[in-house]
Design a protein around this motif. Structure first.
Motif, PDB file in Angstrom:
ATOM      1  N   GLN A 214     -27.445  -4.925 -17.381  1.00  0.00           N
ATOM      2  CA  GLN A 214     -27.934  -5.078 -16.779  1.00  0.00           C
ATOM      3  C   GLN A 214     -26.737  -4.450 -16.230  1.00  0.00           C
ATOM      4  OE1 GLN A 214     -28.130  -8.982 -13.980  1.00  0.00           O
ATOM      5  NE2 GLN A 214     -29.251  -9.407 -14.921  1.00  0.00           N
ATOM      6  N   ARG A 215     -26.845  -3.188 -15.892  1.00  0.00           N
ATOM      7  CA  ARG A 215     -26.043  -2.028 -15.558  1.00  0.00           C
ATOM      8  C   ARG A 215     -26.491  -0.867 -15.052  1.00  0.00           C
ATOM      9  NH1 ARG A 215     -20.394  -2.603 -16.915  1.00  0.00           N
ATOM     10  NH2 ARG A 215     -20.162  -4.258 -18.305  1.00  0.00           N
ATOM     11  N   HIS A 216     -25.669  -0.130 -15.065  1.00  0.00           N
ATOM     12  CA  HIS A 216     -26.652   1.726 -14.305  1.00  0.00           C
ATOM     13  C   HIS A 216     -25.690   2.311 -13.937  1.00  0.00           C
ATOM     14  CE1 HIS A 216     -29.152   4.326 -11.773  1.00  0.00           C
ATOM     15  NE2 HIS A 216     -30.142   3.460 -12.740  1.00  0.00           N
ATOM     16  N   ARG A 217     -25.938   3.468 -14.587  1.00  0.00           N
ATOM     17  CA  ARG A 217     -25.097   5.126 -14.104  1.00  0.00           C
ATOM     18  C   ARG A 217     -24.806   5.037 -12.446  1.00  0.00           C
ATOM     19  NH1 ARG A 217     -28.248   9.605 -14.300  1.00  0.00           N
ATOM     20  NH2 ARG A 217     -28.589   8.993 -16.267  1.00  0.00           N
ATOM     21  N   THR A 218     -25.634   4.815 -11.725  1.00  0.00           N
ATOM     22  CA  THR A 218     -25.099   4.562 -10.234  1.00  0.00           C
ATOM     23  C   THR A 218     -26.243   3.291  -9.360  1.00  0.00           C
ATOM     24  OG1 THR A 218     -27.471   5.751  -9.362  1.00  0.00           O
ATOM     25  CG2 THR A 218     -25.692   7.101 -10.074  1.00  0.00           C
ATOM     26  N   LEU A 219     -26.159   2.733  -9.517  1.00  0.00           N
ATOM     27  CA  LEU A 219     -26.927   1.356  -9.282  1.00  0.00           C
ATOM     28  C   LEU A 219     -26.471   0.290  -9.314  1.00  0.00           C
ATOM     29  CD1 LEU A 219     -30.906   1.775  -9.757  1.00  0.00           C
ATOM     30  CD2 LEU A 219     -29.616   2.542  -7.222  1.00  0.00           C
ATOM     31  N   SER A 220     -27.068  -1.218  -8.947  1.00  0.00           N
ATOM     32  CA  SER A 220     -25.778  -2.259  -8.929  1.00  0.00           C
ATOM     33  C   SER A 220     -26.955  -3.131  -9.748  1.00  0.00           C
ATOM     34  CB  SER A 220     -24.759  -2.427  -7.991  1.00  0.00           C
ATOM     35  OG  SER A 220     -24.268  -3.754  -7.964  1.00  0.00           O
ATOM     36  N   PRO A 221     -27.363  -4.257 -10.225  1.00  0.00           N
ATOM     37  CA  PRO A 221     -27.884  -4.819  -9.979  1.00  0.00           C
ATOM     38  C   PRO A 221     -28.127  -5.523  -8.715  1.00  0.00           C
ATOM     39  CG  PRO A 221     -26.720  -5.393 -11.634  1.00  0.00           C
ATOM     40  CD  PRO A 221     -25.823  -4.606 -11.218  1.00  0.00           C
ATOM     41  N   GLU A 222     -27.055  -5.726  -7.824  1.00  0.00           N
ATOM     42  CA  GLU A 222     -26.962  -6.463  -6.472  1.00  0.00           C
ATOM     43  C   GLU A 222     -27.863  -5.527  -5.602  1.00  0.00           C
ATOM     44  OE1 GLU A 222     -25.261  -9.083  -6.106  1.00  0.00           O
ATOM     45  OE2 GLU A 222     -24.788  -9.165  -8.913  1.00  0.00           O
ATOM     46  N   GLU A 223     -28.029  -4.363  -5.911  1.00  0.00           N
ATOM     47  CA  GLU A 223     -29.331  -4.093  -5.044  1.00  0.00           C
ATOM     48  C   GLU A 223     -30.657  -3.730  -5.256  1.00  0.00           C
ATOM     49  OE1 GLU A 223     -27.862   0.119  -3.990  1.00  0.00           O
ATOM     50  OE2 GLU A 223     -25.957  -0.005  -6.104  1.00  0.00           O
ATOM     51  N   ASP A 224     -31.429  -4.664  -4.284  1.00  0.00           N
ATOM     52  CA  ASP A 224     -33.084  -4.510  -4.994  1.00  0.00           C
ATOM     53  C   ASP A 224     -33.582  -3.377  -5.261  1.00  0.00           C
ATOM     54  OD1 ASP A 224     -33.099  -6.957  -3.282  1.00  0.00           O
ATOM     55  OD2 ASP A 224     -34.146  -6.100  -1.891  1.00  0.00           O
ATOM     56  N   LYS A 225     -33.184  -2.715  -5.629  1.00  0.00           N
ATOM     57  CA  LYS A 225     -33.788  -0.535  -5.935  1.00  0.00           C
ATOM     58  C   LYS A 225     -32.824  -0.577  -7.487  1.00  0.00           C
ATOM     59  CE  LYS A 225     -33.168   4.016  -5.823  1.00  0.00           C
ATOM     60  NZ  LYS A 225     -33.432   5.728  -5.295  1.00  0.00           N
ATOM     61  N   TYR A 226     -32.602  -1.538  -8.254  1.00  0.00           N
ATOM     62  CA  TYR A 226     -32.002  -1.836  -9.633  1.00  0.00           C
ATOM     63  C   TYR A 226     -33.161  -2.205 -10.136  1.00  0.00           C
ATOM     64  CZ  TYR A 226     -30.097  -3.638 -13.814  1.00  0.00           C
ATOM     65  OH  TYR A 226     -29.904  -3.903 -14.779  1.00  0.00           O
ATOM     66  N   TRP A 227     -34.061  -3.635  -9.978  1.00  0.00           N
ATOM     67  CA  TRP A 227     -34.977  -4.219 -10.088  1.00  0.00           C
ATOM     68  C   TRP A 227     -36.254  -3.292  -9.733  1.00  0.00           C
ATOM     69  CZ3 TRP A 227     -33.502  -7.760 -13.301  1.00  0.00           C
ATOM     70  CH2 TRP A 227     -31.725  -8.254 -13.256  1.00  0.00           C
ATOM     71  N   HIS A 228     -36.160  -2.543  -8.834  1.00  0.00           N
ATOM     72  CA  HIS A 228     -37.449  -1.702  -8.860  1.00  0.00           C
ATOM     73  C   HIS A 228     -38.178  -1.056 -10.175  1.00  0.00           C
ATOM     74  CE1 HIS A 228     -37.358  -1.247  -4.630  1.00  0.00           C
ATOM     75  NE2 HIS A 228     -37.659  -1.999  -5.319  1.00  0.00           N
ATOM     76  N   PHE A 229     -38.912  -1.871 -11.160  1.00  0.00           N
ATOM     77  CA  PHE A 229     -39.078  -1.428 -12.334  1.00  0.00           C
ATOM     78  C   PHE A 229     -40.494  -2.967 -13.126  1.00  0.00           C
ATOM     79  CE2 PHE A 229     -35.456  -3.583 -13.394  1.00  0.00           C
ATOM     80  CZ  PHE A 229     -35.420  -4.568 -14.423  1.00  0.00           C
TER      81      PHE A 229
END
Length: 495
Positions: A214-229
């Motif tokens: 649950q990591r991303h270069r710029t997004l946080s798992p607390e953001e909806d956009k992170y889960w857009h997959f």
């Protein structure tokens, strides 16, 4: 070999998630097995007294991963990375936590010596406990997701020989799961240990969204956009990144791939969309394969399929971005699997069993607490919707975003089908008749459309279920032994 010991457990890693960013594409931590007593324990088991159930409003508002709510029976209710704007998820946490304490109050305290300490361990800790080496590798995908792969470079029965390159195998978990699937049943039962002891260099994948990745270069798992997959992104981003990493790390030109459930779906997606990767696979073994879903009988997916055109209903039932099943959904599904008095509580209260079904004759009772503590491991809402769309429409195709967005993305009103004829890597299908997710008729359809399907194997036990491929007490005799025989023939040049 001396290495740096990783101090963060799975729970701690979830808590610090988003506070420390991994920018490097290569990050390796080697875990060397510690000295153990005859029983394999690192320290005397702790004693357990009163049940603990704590969930404050600050936990919900901060979005910090919460896992408290462990009863004296060892049933661990894990709640990770809840999003503050998701009221349904927050209320569900409170209700489940309160329910856990209420149930625990009515049960006698369990003796410490009867408790399975595997409940609290992640994969590196389990491997260390049982005397197997473990390396942790950080892999970054093309679209910026940070994945944590785990490697078992050799087994206890197959030690490392200087200058030897063991054949590499990538083992990929399914929906709502993680690398824990392949080790939780212990040595001689879980596939990861068995492969390592048979002389393979074992790589355990962890896709975006589970608690290892649950990591991303710029997004946080607390953001909806992170889960857009959905599993489309697993196939075109996660799988290729992991394959390339293993090839670069080992120097091999080809690897074996073993996938379970969604781990097979993402393989078909990736190979159809990026056919150049077929040349990197020596052979692929599909356990409970899922592509076509017309005959999927899971109560949850059948229910969701009725609402694929009603976004508001779906989001209420399963969460806005991260999969967070509502109380209403659980109440609808639970009676379908809990009407047998012989079924134990961990099965009736775990959403994974509610979705995938169960086979009580294959259940290893003493491991139920450990299994339930490790699933679900994290999923996006879109993964479920994507499968539900397949049930509704009868196609194996890309995600349906709606008319306007489809035309923008695909230049056509409906999503394009995946071209299974492009899957040229040798594929072996293992399926069962009692599988709620992978129906035999759907397997037949898949088999005829794959570009290089070699053989399909029907499990010689009619009640064998979707989760039995990883947790079943006879998984070795019914499944793994046949996979190993095929891999051995490839190594001997007979295939």
């Amino acid at each position: 070999m001396n290495g740096v010991r990783k101090q963060h457990s799975r729970r701690q890693m979830q808590t610090v998630m988003g506070q420390t960013a991994f920018r490097a594409t290569l990050h390796v931590v080697v875990r060397v097995p510690a000295a153990r007593g005859m029983d394999g324990a690192a320290e005397p088991p702790a004693s357990f007294g009163a049940d603990v159930c704590v969930l404050s409003a600050s936990h919900i508002s901060s979005g910090v991963g919460v896992y408290k709510g462990e009863s004296s029976t060892g049933s661990l209710h894990r709640f990770r990375g809840q999003q503050p704007e998701m009221r349904t998820g927050a209320y569900l946490l409170l209700v489940l936590c309160a329910a856990a304490c209420t149930r625990a109050a009515d049960r006698p305290l369990e003796r410490a010596e009867d408790r399975d300490d595997d409940v609290d361990m992640d994969t590196p800790e389990l491997l260390e406990k049982y005397g197997y080496p473990c390396e942790e590798h950080i892999v970054e995908t093309e679209d910026g997701y940070i994945l944590r792969m785990l490697r078992i470079p050799y087994g206890k029965a197959s030690p490392l020989v200087p200058g030897q390159r063991k054949p590499a195998v990538l083992v990929q978990h399914g929906l709502m799961n993680s690398a824990d699937d392949w080790v939780i049943m212990g040595p001689n039962a879980s596939l990861a240990y068995i492969l390592a002891d048979k002389g393979y260099d074992v790589w355990l994948g962890n896709i975006r969204g589970n608690w290892y990745s649950q990591r991303h270069r710029t997004l946080s798992p607390e953001e909806d956009k992170y889960w857009h997959f959905s599993w489309h992104e697993h196939g075109i981003y996660d799988m290729p990144a992991q394959i390339d990493y293993v090839l670069n790390a080992t120097g091999h030109k080809q690897i074996y791939y073993i996938g379970h459930s969604m781990g097979t779906t993402m393989f078909y997606v990736g190979m159809s969309m990026k056919p150049e990767y077929n040349e990197k696979i020596r052979a692929m073994f599909s356990l409970a394969p899922i592509a076509y879903m017309n005959h999927m009988i899971s109560p949850l997916f059948q229910l969701l399929a009725q609402f694929t055109t009603s976004a508001q209903v779906l989001l209420h039932l399963i969460g806005a971005s991260k999969f967070t099943p509502s109380q209403e959904l659980i109440r609808l599904i639970q009676p379908k699997i809990c009407n047998d008095k012989a079924i134990t509580e961990p099965i009736c209260t775990n959403v994974v069993f509610m979705i995938c079904g169960f086979d009580k004759e294959q259940v290893v009772e003493e491991k139920l607490a450990a299994i339930s503590a490790h699933i679900p491991a994290g999923s996006s809402t879109r993964q479920f919707i994507h499968y539900a769309q397949g049930i509704d429409k009868g196609h194996f195709r890309q995600y349906d975003h709606g008319l306007v967005e489809n035309i923008k993305r695909y230049k056509q009103p409906t999503p394009p089908d995946y071209k299974l004829i492009n899957v040229k890597a040798p594929v072996y299908l293992f399926y069962s008749l009692n599988d709620w997710l992978a129906g035999p008729k759907d397997i037949d359809r898949l088999y005829t459309q794959l570009g290089n399907a070699k053989r399909k194997f029907k499990i010689a036990y009619e009640k064998f279920n979707h989760l039995d491929f990883t947790y079943g007490k006879d998984a070795y005799d019914l499944v793994y032994k046949h996979v190993l025989d095929l891999m051995h023939k490839y190594e001997q040049g007979d295939l």
